[in-house]
Design a protein around this motif. Structure first.
Motif, PDB file in Angstrom:
ATOM      1  N   ALA A 212     -42.293  34.679  45.982  1.00 54.92           N
ATOM      2  CA  ALA A 212     -42.935  34.148  44.776  1.00 54.92           C
ATOM      3  C   ALA A 212     -43.776  35.219  44.086  1.00 54.92           C
ATOM      4  CB  ALA A 212     -43.797  32.936  45.127  1.00 54.92           C
ATOM      5  N   LEU A 213     -44.501  36.017  44.863  1.00 50.60           N
ATOM      6  CA  LEU A 213     -45.364  37.023  44.246  1.00 50.60           C
ATOM      7  C   LEU A 213     -44.572  38.215  43.732  1.00 50.60           C
ATOM      8  CD1 LEU A 213     -48.569  36.885  46.406  1.00 50.60           C
ATOM      9  CD2 LEU A 213     -48.427  36.642  43.942  1.00 50.60           C
ATOM     10  N   LEU A 214     -43.429  38.496  44.347  1.00 51.60           N
ATOM     11  CA  LEU A 214     -42.581  39.562  43.806  1.00 51.60           C
ATOM     12  C   LEU A 214     -42.015  39.142  42.458  1.00 51.60           C
ATOM     13  CD1 LEU A 214     -41.734  42.375  44.727  1.00 51.60           C
ATOM     14  CD2 LEU A 214     -39.645  41.365  45.657  1.00 51.60           C
ATOM     15  N   TRP A 215     -41.620  37.882  42.332  1.00 49.84           N
ATOM     16  CA  TRP A 215     -41.166  37.334  41.050  1.00 49.84           C
ATOM     17  C   TRP A 215     -42.302  37.373  40.033  1.00 49.84           C
ATOM     18  CZ3 TRP A 215     -42.619  33.335  37.876  1.00 49.84           C
ATOM     19  CH2 TRP A 215     -41.688  32.868  36.950  1.00 49.84           C
ATOM     20  N   THR A 216     -43.496  37.037  40.456  1.00 46.11           N
ATOM     21  CA  THR A 216     -44.662  37.065  39.568  1.00 46.11           C
ATOM     22  C   THR A 216     -44.932  38.474  39.061  1.00 46.11           C
ATOM     23  OG1 THR A 216     -45.630  35.194  40.775  1.00 46.11           O
ATOM     24  CG2 THR A 216     -47.110  36.496  39.402  1.00 46.11           C
ATOM     25  N   ALA A 217     -44.762  39.465  39.936  1.00 50.10           N
ATOM     26  CA  ALA A 217     -44.979  40.859  39.538  1.00 50.10           C
ATOM     27  C   ALA A 217     -44.020  41.257  38.415  1.00 50.10           C
ATOM     28  CB  ALA A 217     -44.795  41.775  40.746  1.00 50.10           C
ATOM     29  N   GLU A 218     -42.782  40.830  38.515  1.00 50.58           N
ATOM     30  CA  GLU A 218     -41.813  41.109  37.452  1.00 50.58           C
ATOM     31  C   GLU A 218     -42.281  40.489  36.130  1.00 50.58           C
ATOM     32  OE1 GLU A 218     -38.998  42.853  37.696  1.00 50.58           O
ATOM     33  OE2 GLU A 218     -38.267  42.756  39.770  1.00 50.58           O
ATOM     34  N   LEU A 219     -42.877  39.315  36.221  1.00 51.83           N
ATOM     35  CA  LEU A 219     -43.345  38.634  35.012  1.00 51.83           C
ATOM     36  C   LEU A 219     -44.526  39.372  34.384  1.00 51.83           C
ATOM     37  CD1 LEU A 219     -42.065  36.013  33.910  1.00 51.83           C
ATOM     38  CD2 LEU A 219     -44.123  34.816  34.633  1.00 51.83           C
ATOM     39  N   TRP A 220     -45.424  39.884  35.212  1.00 51.62           N
ATOM     40  CA  TRP A 220     -46.540  40.682  34.688  1.00 51.62           C
ATOM     41  C   TRP A 220     -46.028  41.919  33.953  1.00 51.62           C
ATOM     42  CZ3 TRP A 220     -51.183  39.399  33.580  1.00 51.62           C
ATOM     43  CH2 TRP A 220     -51.934  38.532  34.367  1.00 51.62           C
ATOM     44  N   LYS A 221     -45.015  42.553  34.524  1.00 55.71           N
ATOM     45  CA  LYS A 221     -44.433  43.723  33.856  1.00 55.71           C
ATOM     46  C   LYS A 221     -43.874  43.336  32.497  1.00 55.71           C
ATOM     47  CE  LYS A 221     -40.933  47.337  34.481  1.00 55.71           C
ATOM     48  NZ  LYS A 221     -39.904  47.898  35.411  1.00 55.71           N
ATOM     49  N   GLU A 222     -43.160  42.224  32.443  1.00 59.51           N
ATOM     50  CA  GLU A 222     -42.603  41.755  31.174  1.00 59.51           C
ATOM     51  C   GLU A 222     -43.702  41.429  30.171  1.00 59.51           C
ATOM     52  OE1 GLU A 222     -39.516  38.253  29.582  1.00 59.51           O
ATOM     53  OE2 GLU A 222     -39.701  38.682  31.740  1.00 59.51           O
ATOM     54  N   ALA A 223     -44.846  40.962  30.657  1.00 61.35           N
ATOM     55  CA  ALA A 223     -45.973  40.644  29.766  1.00 61.35           C
ATOM     56  C   ALA A 223     -46.667  41.883  29.232  1.00 61.35           C
ATOM     57  CB  ALA A 223     -46.978  39.766  30.500  1.00 61.35           C
ATOM     58  N   GLY A 224     -46.362  43.055  29.792  1.00 59.52           N
ATOM     59  CA  GLY A 224     -46.943  44.294  29.298  1.00 59.52           C
ATOM     60  C   GLY A 224     -48.088  44.842  30.122  1.00 59.52           C
ATOM     61  N   LEU A 225     -48.281  44.340  31.338  1.00 56.87           N
ATOM     62  CA  LEU A 225     -49.371  44.840  32.169  1.00 56.87           C
ATOM     63  C   LEU A 225     -49.071  46.284  32.582  1.00 56.87           C
ATOM     64  CD1 LEU A 225     -52.015  43.614  33.379  1.00 56.87           C
ATOM     65  CD2 LEU A 225     -50.756  43.378  35.526  1.00 56.87           C
ATOM     66  N   PRO A 226     -50.013  47.201  32.447  1.00 51.69           N
ATOM     67  CA  PRO A 226     -49.758  48.603  32.783  1.00 51.69           C
ATOM     68  C   PRO A 226     -49.461  48.806  34.273  1.00 51.69           C
ATOM     69  CG  PRO A 226     -51.711  48.402  31.400  1.00 51.69           C
ATOM     70  CD  PRO A 226     -51.339  47.014  31.821  1.00 51.69           C
ATOM     71  N   ASP A 227     -48.834  49.941  34.565  1.00 52.79           N
ATOM     72  CA  ASP A 227     -48.535  50.309  35.944  1.00 52.79           C
ATOM     73  C   ASP A 227     -49.809  50.309  36.793  1.00 52.79           C
ATOM     74  OD1 ASP A 227     -46.022  50.749  34.944  1.00 52.79           O
ATOM     75  OD2 ASP A 227     -45.970  52.901  35.356  1.00 52.79           O
ATOM     76  N   GLY A 228     -49.667  49.803  38.011  1.00 50.21           N
ATOM     77  CA  GLY A 228     -50.752  49.890  38.979  1.00 50.21           C
ATOM     78  C   GLY A 228     -51.792  48.796  38.912  1.00 50.21           C
ATOM     79  N   VAL A 229     -51.729  47.931  37.917  1.00 46.96           N
ATOM     80  CA  VAL A 229     -52.755  46.885  37.795  1.00 46.96           C
ATOM     81  C   VAL A 229     -52.470  45.721  38.740  1.00 46.96           C
ATOM     82  CG1 VAL A 229     -53.903  45.274  36.226  1.00 46.96           C
ATOM     83  CG2 VAL A 229     -53.256  47.557  35.431  1.00 46.96           C
ATOM     84  N   PHE A 230     -51.194  45.322  38.867  1.00 49.66           N
ATOM     85  CA  PHE A 230     -50.816  44.238  39.770  1.00 49.66           C
ATOM     86  C   PHE A 230     -49.840  44.807  40.794  1.00 49.66           C
ATOM     87  CE2 PHE A 230     -48.285  40.636  41.226  1.00 49.66           C
ATOM     88  CZ  PHE A 230     -49.251  39.665  41.448  1.00 49.66           C
ATOM     89  N   ASN A 231     -50.225  44.746  42.058  1.00 52.29           N
ATOM     90  CA  ASN A 231     -49.427  45.334  43.132  1.00 52.29           C
ATOM     91  C   ASN A 231     -49.266  44.322  44.262  1.00 52.29           C
ATOM     92  OD1 ASN A 231     -49.619  48.366  42.154  1.00 52.29           O
ATOM     93  ND2 ASN A 231     -51.685  47.516  42.079  1.00 52.29           N
ATOM     94  N   VAL A 232     -48.143  44.394  44.958  1.00 48.92           N
ATOM     95  CA  VAL A 232     -47.860  43.490  46.072  1.00 48.92           C
ATOM     96  C   VAL A 232     -47.615  44.319  47.326  1.00 48.92           C
ATOM     97  CG1 VAL A 232     -46.361  41.671  46.961  1.00 48.92           C
ATOM     98  CG2 VAL A 232     -46.856  41.788  44.504  1.00 48.92           C
ATOM     99  N   LEU A 233     -48.372  44.021  48.363  1.00 49.60           N
ATOM    100  CA  LEU A 233     -48.235  44.688  49.659  1.00 49.60           C
ATOM    101  C   LEU A 233     -47.731  43.655  50.666  1.00 49.60           C
ATOM    102  CD1 LEU A 233     -48.780  47.280  51.354  1.00 49.60           C
ATOM    103  CD2 LEU A 233     -51.059  46.331  51.838  1.00 49.60           C
ATOM    104  N   GLN A 234     -46.476  43.783  51.067  1.00 51.95           N
ATOM    105  CA  GLN A 234     -45.882  42.835  52.008  1.00 51.95           C
ATOM    106  C   GLN A 234     -46.240  43.227  53.432  1.00 51.95           C
ATOM    107  OE1 GLN A 234     -44.488  40.280  50.721  1.00 51.95           O
ATOM    108  NE2 GLN A 234     -43.347  40.835  48.862  1.00 51.95           N
ATOM    109  N   GLY A 235     -46.219  42.228  54.329  1.00 49.51           N
ATOM    110  CA  GLY A 235     -46.423  42.565  55.724  1.00 49.51           C
ATOM    111  C   GLY A 235     -47.195  41.549  56.521  1.00 49.51           C
TER     112      GLY A 235
END
Length: 530
Positions: A212-235
Motif C-alpha cells: 500500500a505504501l509503495l503504491w502511495t509513493a508512486e502517487l506522491w511522485k505523480e502529484a509532484g513531490l520532489p525527490d527524497g521527501v517521501f521514502n519507504v524503507l521495507q523490512g
C-alpha cells in the motif's frame, strides 16, 4: 494494536458471493514479484538479500516477497531524506499546499485501487478497506490547510520600539513505523502533516502488507513531490532500529503493541529523538439499563468484529450494568449468526486474520477463556469457508461471564473475540475501566445525559464515545490514548500533530532609528519592558 518486529467447532460458512449493493467490481490487486524500497522517487531493491513473504490471507498463498533492509539499505534511504530536508523545509507554503492538494485529488480519484491492495494483503473486506482510505484522506485534507496551521503570532510594540513574533519550523527527517492493521490510514495520520510542515519522511510499513505504501509513493511522485521527501524503507526489526538510532532522524511516530511502543519510545528518546508511540488497547463498551438494546447490539457487533477485530479501537469488552446482560447477549448472538465471513474481495462482512500465526494466537486466547471458566456463547474456531480452505479463518466469537482475572480480559487479543463482563452499578463499570492498564478508547450507551456527563469526567481514557462505539476523532482533533496506550506527550494528527512535527521559535526584534533613539549606554540589570 498488535504488530511484531520479529476445540468447539463453528458451523461451516459459505463463501460470500459478490454483492451488488457493495458497488464494487472485483478489482485486480497490485501484484509484485518483489516489493521494494522507495527512495528519491524511484523503486530501490537494496543490497540486502533478505526477503519476507507477502501472503493473501484469504487463500493462504504467497503473492510476493518484500525486501528486508540491512544497515546499508537503511542508511541509503535515510540519507536521501536528509539531502532533501533543507530544500523542502525552505520551500514555500504555497508550493507544499498545492502538491498536497494534488495528492488529495489523485488519492480520492483512485482510492478503490488502494482499497483492493489492502484487501489482497491484509484480508479486510473491500468496504472496510475503502473506509480506511477515506478516513486517511481526512488527514490529507486537514494538511491542505497547513499555511493556516503554521501561522505564527505577532505583537507590535511590546516595549518601546520592540516587536515579538513566533514561528514554527520543520524538524528535518522524521520516521514513521506503521502496523499491519491499517497499512494506509495509520501512516496517513502522520506523513501528510509532516510533509506539509516541511519535513521529509521515511515510512517503515509492516512487512505483512507492505504494498500500500509503495503504491502511495508512486502517487506522491505523480502529484509532484520532489525527490527524497517521501521514502519507504521495507523490512523488519533491523529497519525499525535503523530509524531509532540514526542521527539524521529527528523524530519517530509509531503505532503498535504496547511492549514495542515502549521499546521504540525508550530507544529513540535515548538517542535524543522526539517520539510519539501509540500502544495497545483494551476498549470497553458500557451498557446502562436505559440504553436502546437494539442500538447496543448493532454497535457491539460492528465494533467488535469489523476488520476481524484487528483494530486498535475495536470493542473487545462489553460491560453490562444491572439486569440487561441476557437480553443484550441474545440480540448480539442473533446478529452474529447473520454475519458473512469469507474472502474480503467478494463483498463479505468479515474477512480472515492477517496471518496463520496471528490466527493461531487469537484461537489460543479462546482456548484459555474456556479453560478459565468463561461461558463460550459463540465459537469461531475451526471455521470452514467453502472454496478457501487455506485461508486464515477465525469466526466471530462471544464469551459471557468473563472476569477481570482471565487472560481473555487482561490481554489485547486483536481478533474477533468479544467478552461480556457483568457488573452491578455504574460505579463498578467505571472502576473496571479505570483499573485497566490501557486507556485508549471507551464507549457508553445510555439515554441519560447526566450519566453521560459524569462519565466524561470520571473515566480515565483518551477517546470517549457517547452512544458511539468507535470514537475515532476527526482529523482536526487528535487521536491517542492514556496510560499504557501512549508513550510520549503528543497524540496523532490535529493541532498536536502539527506541533509534534514542528519546533517553535519566538523572535524579539528592535529596529531603532539611531538618529532618534541613540544608545542608552551600559545597563547590566535584567531587561524589563516599558
Amino acid at each position: 494494536m498488535i504488530d511484531k518486529l520479529s476445540a468447539i467447532s463453528a458451523p461451516r460458512l459459505t463463501l460470500c458471493p459478490l454483492s451488488a449493493h457493495h458497488g464494487y467490481q472485483t478489482m485486480k490487486p497490485m501484484t509484485e514479484a518483489l516489493v521494494e524500497h522507495w527512495v528519491d522517487n524511484a523503486r530501490y531493491p537494496g543490497t540486502s538479500a533478505r526477503r519476507g513473504a507477502v501472503t493473501n490471507p484469504a487463500t493462504g498463498k504467497v503473492t510476493a516477497s518484500v525486501c528486508f533492509a540491512d544497515e546499508a539499505d537503511a542508511r541509503h534511504v535515510i540519507a536521501a531524506a536528509a539531502r532533501a530536508a533543507r530544500s523542502w523545509g525552505r520551500s514555500s507554503l504555497t508550493t507544499r499546499a498545492r502538491i498536497m492538494f494534488r495528492f488529495r485529488e489523485l488519492l480520492n480519484a483512485r482510492k478503490e485501487e488502494l482499497a483492493a491492495i489492502i484487501t489482497a494483503e491484509h484480508g479486510k473486506a473491500l468496504d472496510d478497506a475503502l473506509g480506511e482510505v477515506t478516513r486517511g484522506l481526512e488527514v490529507v485534507e486537514f494538511a491542505c490547510g497547513m499555511p493556516h496551521l503554521l501561522k505564527g503570532a505577532f505583537s507590535e510594540s511590546v516595549s518601546t520600539g520592540i516587536n515579538v513574533h513566533s514561528k514554527r519550523q520543520p524538524l528535518g527527517v522524521v520516521g514513521i513505523i506503521s502496523p499491519f492493521n491499517f497499512p494506509a490510514m495509520v501512516p496517513m495520520w502522520f506523513y501528510p502533516i509532516a510533509i506539509g510542515a516541511g519535513n521529509t519522511v521515511v515510512v517503515k510499513p509492516s512487512e505483512k502488507d507492505p504494498s500500500a505504501l509503495l503504491w502511495t509513493a508512486e502517487l506522491w511522485k505523480e502529484a509532484g513531490l520532489p525527490d527524497g521527501v517521501f521514502n519507504v524503507l521495507q523490512g523488519d526489526k533491523a529497519a525499525v532500529d535503523a530509524l531509532l538510532d540514526s542521527p539524521d532522524v529527528a523524530a519517530v511516530s509509531f503505532v503498535g503493541s504496547t511492549p514495542i511502543a515502549q521499546y521504540v519510545y525508550e530507544r529513540a528518546t535515548a538517542n535524543g529523538k522526539r517520539v510519539q508511540a501509540l500502544g495497545g488497547a483494551k476498549n470497553h463498551m458500557l451498557v446502562m439499563p436505559d440504553a436502546d438494546l437494539d442500538v447496543v447490539a448493532d454497535a457491539a457487533v460492528n465494533a467488535g468484529f469489523g476488520s476481524a477485530g484487528e483494530r486498535c479501537m475495536a470493542i473487545s469488552v462489553l460491560v453490562t450494568v444491572g439486569p440487561v446482560a441476557d437480553d443484550v447477549i441474545a440480540r448480539i448472538t442473533d446478529r452474529m449468526a447473520k454475519l458473512r465471513v469469507g474472502d474480503g474481495t467478494l463483498g463479505c462482512d468479515m474477512g480472515p486474520l492477517v496471518t496463520a500465526a496471528h490466527r493461531d494466537r487469537v484461537a489460543s486466547f479462546v482456548d484459555a477463556g474456556v479453560q478459565a471458566g468463561a461461558k463460550l456463547v459463540v465459537d469461531g474456531r475451526d471455521i470452514v469457508v467453502d472454496d478457501r480452505p487455506d485461508g486464515f479463518w477465525l469466526g466471530p466469537t462471544l464469551f459471557d461471564n468473563v472476569t477481570p482475572d482471565m487472560t481473555v480480559y487482561t490481554e489485547e487479543i486483536f481478533g474477533p473475540v468479544l467478552s461480556v463482563v457483568r457488573v452491578g452499578t455504574y460505579r463498578d463499570a467505571v472502576d473496571l475501566v479505570n483499573a485497566n492498564p490501557y486507556g485508549n478508547g471507551v464507549a457508553l450507551f445510555t439515554r441519560d445525559g447526566g450519566v453521560a456527563r459524569d462519565f466524561e469526567q470520571d473515566v480515565q481514557v483518551g477517546m470517549i464515545g457517547i452512544n458511539v462505539p468507535i470514537p475515532v476523532p476527526m482529523a482536526y482533533y487528535s487521536f491517542g490514548g492514556w496510560k499504557a496506550s501512549l508513550f510520549g506527550d503528543s497524540h496523532a494528527h490535529g493541532v498536536e500533530g502539527v506541533h509534534f512535527f514542528t519546533r517553535g521559535k519566538v523572535v524579539t526584534s528592535r529596529w531603532a532609528d539611531p538618529a532618534t533613539s541613540p544608545s542608552s549606554g551600559l545597563a547590566l540589570a535584567f531587561p524589563t519592558h516599558d
